[in-house]
Enzyme design. Sequence first.
Site, short mmCIF file in Angstrom:
data_model
loop_
_atom_site.label_atom_id
_atom_site.label_comp_id
_atom_site.label_asym_id
_atom_site.label_seq_id
_atom_site.Cartn_x
_atom_site.Cartn_y
_atom_site.Cartn_z
N CYS A 1 7.06 4.22 -9.01
CA CYS A 1 9.14 4.25 -8.83
C CYS A 1 8.96 4.37 -10.14
O CYS A 1 9.21 5.09 -10.96
CB CYS A 1 9.62 3.52 -7.60
SG CYS A 1 11.24 4.42 -7.44
N HIS B 1 6.69 5.62 -2.68
CA HIS B 1 6.11 4.16 -2.64
C HIS B 1 4.67 4.20 -1.77
O HIS B 1 5.41 4.46 -0.51
CB HIS B 1 7.48 3.39 -2.15
CG HIS B 1 8.68 3.07 -2.90
ND1 HIS B 1 9.04 1.75 -3.06
CD2 HIS B 1 9.61 3.96 -3.17
CE1 HIS B 1 9.41 1.92 -4.24
NE2 HIS B 1 10.22 2.82 -4.53
N GLU C 1 3.21 1.81 -0.71
CA GLU C 1 3.33 0.81 0.43
C GLU C 1 4.49 0.45 2.11
O GLU C 1 4.20 -0.17 2.34
CB GLU C 1 4.01 -0.93 -0.99
CG GLU C 1 5.56 -0.64 -0.69
CD GLU C 1 5.47 0.04 -3.05
OE1 GLU C 1 6.30 -0.28 -3.52
OE2 GLU C 1 4.92 1.19 -3.21
#
Length: 218
Positions: free
Chosen positions: A89, A172, A174
């Site tokens: 990002c 992302h 995660e």
Amino acid sequence: MSSPQIAVVRNEVHSEYEYHCDALSGNFPDAREVDFPAGERPDLDRAAGLVLTGSTAGVYERTDRPWIDEQRRLLAEAVERGIPTLGVCFGHQLANHALGGAVESVGTTARLVEVEFADDPLFEGVSPVVPAVHGDAVTSVGDGMEIIASADYYRAFGTRHRDAPLWTVQFHPEFTPGLRGRLEDDFGWEESDLRFEDVNAARVFENFLSIVEASADE
């Protein structure tokens, strides 16, 4: 045998949003974490790999946030040394910006996105449905960078350096379903026909670790 030392460079500037850095770091339990905006710096002599996290800061805020230029120099040194690096990002935007690309504010996207991946070891086994939360975008890639992932609204959704072990992704990896409530409250997460059950984006981190391990063995 222990894993090579990964340095996770945390870039969040607002404590209420640090959960995305926490989630990313959780994928590298043996990593050394450094809070870059707070003045901490990774030791490149000891780092086998670098991961640059997201941030609610913008890479163009260099006047107000001098640490951004310091991280640009860190990125350039990592490229010169051939240290495997992954930008996520903000890290994606910073890497391309540092290498002469352009980043612009484009309005918030907060949803699952369908992506077309190039044949690249970073994306081995990764589903083409990924979580994205961002307000800025790379509008032209940095020198030496090639596009390796694209979405219908964002051509440079992932990039890789032609000569150095540098990869970047706008999404992302995660983010998990457990964070959906936070993402809705903080960024206006939008539901669609795409499903979190089809997401395995964290495989990106596993693949990156394999890349770092292979580099350390050479």
